[in-house]
Design a protein around this motif. Structure first.
Motif, PDB file in Angstrom:
ATOM      1  N   VAL A   1      -5.369  -7.798  -0.797  1.00 22.43           N
ATOM      2  CA  VAL A   1      -4.422  -7.603   0.063  1.00 22.43           C
ATOM      3  C   VAL A   1      -4.394  -8.153   1.275  1.00 22.43           C
ATOM      4  O   VAL A   1      -5.361  -8.842   1.633  1.00 22.43           O
ATOM      5  CB  VAL A   1      -4.460  -5.951   0.119  1.00 22.43           C
ATOM      6  N   LEU A   2      -3.235  -8.014   2.129  1.00 22.31           N
ATOM      7  CA  LEU A   2      -3.329  -8.853   3.313  1.00 22.31           C
ATOM      8  C   LEU A   2      -3.465  -8.028   4.592  1.00 22.31           C
ATOM      9  O   LEU A   2      -2.950  -6.687   4.766  1.00 22.31           O
ATOM     10  CB  LEU A   2      -2.106  -9.728   3.632  1.00 22.31           C
ATOM     11  N   SER A   3      -4.009  -8.368   5.619  1.00 23.09           N
ATOM     12  CA  SER A   3      -4.148  -7.819   7.203  1.00 23.09           C
ATOM     13  C   SER A   3      -3.860  -8.643   7.986  1.00 23.09           C
ATOM     14  O   SER A   3      -4.097  -9.683   7.942  1.00 23.09           O
ATOM     15  CB  SER A   3      -5.585  -7.080   7.010  1.00 23.09           C
TER      16      SER A   3
ATOM     17  N   LEU B   1       0.865  -1.190   0.142  1.00 22.77           N
ATOM     18  CA  LEU B   1      -0.079  -0.018   0.096  1.00 22.77           C
ATOM     19  C   LEU B   1       1.033   1.401   0.115  1.00 22.77           C
ATOM     20  O   LEU B   1       1.677   1.244   0.745  1.00 22.77           O
ATOM     21  CB  LEU B   1      -0.990  -0.041   1.197  1.00 22.77           C
ATOM     22  N   THR B   2       0.442   2.165  -1.094  1.00 25.31           N
ATOM     23  CA  THR B   2       1.341   3.490  -0.912  1.00 25.31           C
ATOM     24  C   THR B   2       0.301   4.617  -0.212  1.00 25.31           C
ATOM     25  O   THR B   2      -0.605   4.941  -0.575  1.00 25.31           O
ATOM     26  CB  THR B   2       1.714   3.824  -2.422  1.00 25.31           C
TER      27      THR B   2
ATOM     28  N   THR C   1       0.739  -2.637   5.333  1.00 20.40           N
ATOM     29  CA  THR C   1       1.541  -2.749   4.167  1.00 20.40           C
ATOM     30  C   THR C   1       0.792  -3.549   3.110  1.00 20.40           C
ATOM     31  O   THR C   1       0.938  -3.446   1.733  1.00 20.40           O
ATOM     32  CB  THR C   1       2.700  -3.357   4.432  1.00 20.40           C
ATOM     33  N   GLY C   2      -0.221  -4.065   3.436  1.00 23.19           N
ATOM     34  CA  GLY C   2      -1.046  -4.930   2.642  1.00 23.19           C
ATOM     35  C   GLY C   2      -0.383  -6.158   2.098  1.00 23.19           C
ATOM     36  O   GLY C   2      -0.867  -7.038   1.184  1.00 23.19           O
ATOM     37  N   THR C   3       0.841  -6.440   2.785  1.00 22.70           N
ATOM     38  CA  THR C   3       1.670  -7.719   2.031  1.00 22.70           C
ATOM     39  C   THR C   3       1.928  -8.680   3.652  1.00 22.70           C
ATOM     40  O   THR C   3       1.390  -8.453   4.600  1.00 22.70           O
ATOM     41  CB  THR C   3       3.086  -7.113   1.928  1.00 22.70           C
TER      42      THR C   3
END
Length: 346
Positions: A68-70, A31-32, A280-282
């Protein structure tokens, strides 16, 4: 998260090779953060249901083509009578989410998720746990959900859990059913504050007749509560498919069935306090002990969630009743039979 509140379904027990999971991790987008005065900036209209669904979709997951990951992590406490709260074990996991805004304004929610329990001293995932009340070593049952799908519409969502219905953010007033889908967004400074609560009460799928040691009784009343913070600039920037969030996450519920407290004579509740976040979503958002275990046993949970028909709510209690054989020989679980029939029809 909504770890139990929304659209939980079918667990697969098959294991996949580690390379599949590694491929999913490499593809996960970071994520930006939004930059000031950049992009398509339009402040959120908090009184418009379409805007609410848009904002919720990009905050909780993403509106982009890739999921995306959380993550979440914290501690669960036992509260018995008037005794002080005692920490028992860590509670952590992650979500793998992607959301789709449909032509009618509704939001299709796709995801995978898991929940694990960890040793407080080492932080490692527990496979067995020594019950301090019964003196019994029990096998820990993690919650692994490889598919959950559902739809949020322009009307207030009614979650059908077992034999009951629940409305999120129930404020205690009548007549909420059928009202427009609006969430309590609060713009303060550079953040939107949002609360999300649900409180269930329904017939326990882990029945005393089938699981006398695992069951906590005929009725259960789990609830989860979130206090969410998400940057206004990232929600209001319509060029961004996803927005970061951090949240406080609290869960209260009866004993987990795998604790085998049904015949202990100890009446209490579990209370958990956790961080929940999509920063980060990663894979960086996934607690390290969880990532290590999932890479080994269930790398499919890191792969993209798939689209398909809505499947309804399936939480930890439902998973236990379907996946763990009854303690009483010959007992037939109504929930397991219903699930078999549903799968047969698909």
């Amino acid at each position: 998260m909504f770890h139990e509140a929304i659209f939980k379904s079918l667990t697969r027990r098959s294991l996949f090779g580690g390379m599949a999971g590694m491929g999913a991790m490499a593809a996960a987008p970071a994520l930006t953060p939004a930059k000031a005065a950049k992009g398509d900036i339009r402040p959120l209209d908090v009184m418009d249901p379409r805007e609410n669904l848009y904002a919720f979709g990009k905050m909780w997951g993403t509106l982009g083509p890739k999921s995306v990951l959380s993550g979440y992590q914290g501690v669960q406490y036992a509260i018995v009578g008037d005794k002080r709260a005692v920490p028992l074990f860590g509670y952590c996991g992650f979500g793998n989410n992607r959301n789709i805004v449909q032509s009618d304004g509704s939001l299709k929610v796709l995801g995978k998720e898991c929940g694990y329990f960890t040793d407080l001293a080492t932080g490692e995932i527990l496979d067995y746990w020594d019950n301090p009340w019964t003196g019994e070593r029990v096998e820990v049952f993690p919650f692994l959900n490889d598919r959950w799908r559902g739809t949020l519409t322009l009307e207030q969502k009614v979650f059908k859990i077992g034999d009951s219905e629940t409305i999120n953010n129930d404020n205690g007033t009548k007549g909420q059913k059928g009202k427009p889908f609006l969430l309590p967004w609060q713009p303060i400074g550079d953040q939107y504050l949002l609360s999300w609560d649900y409180a269930h009460e329904y017939t326990n799928p882990v029945t005393p007749e089938g699981w006398p040691k695992a069951s906590t009784g005929r009725r259960v009343n789990p609830s989860e509560h979130f206090t969410i913070f998400t940057p206004r600039g990232e929600i209001d920037d319509r060029s961004l498919p996803s927005a970061r969030f951090t949240a406080g996450f609290m869960r209260q519920a009866p004993w987990w069935p795998w604790m085998l407290m049904g015949k202990s004579g100890v009446h209490g509740v579990l209370m958990g306090r956790m961080h929940s976040y999509k920063i980060t979503g990663t894979v960086e958002d996934i607690p390290k002990a969880v990532l290590k275990r999932v890479e080994r046993d269930r790398p499919d949970l890191l792969e993209e969630p798939t689209d398909g028909p809505d499947e309804g709510v399936r939480g930890t209690l439902e998973a236990y009743a379907e996946d763990v054989p009854p303690e009483v020989p010959g007992y037939v679980s109504p929930l397991a039979e219903k699930r078999k029939a549903m799968l047969k029809d698909q």
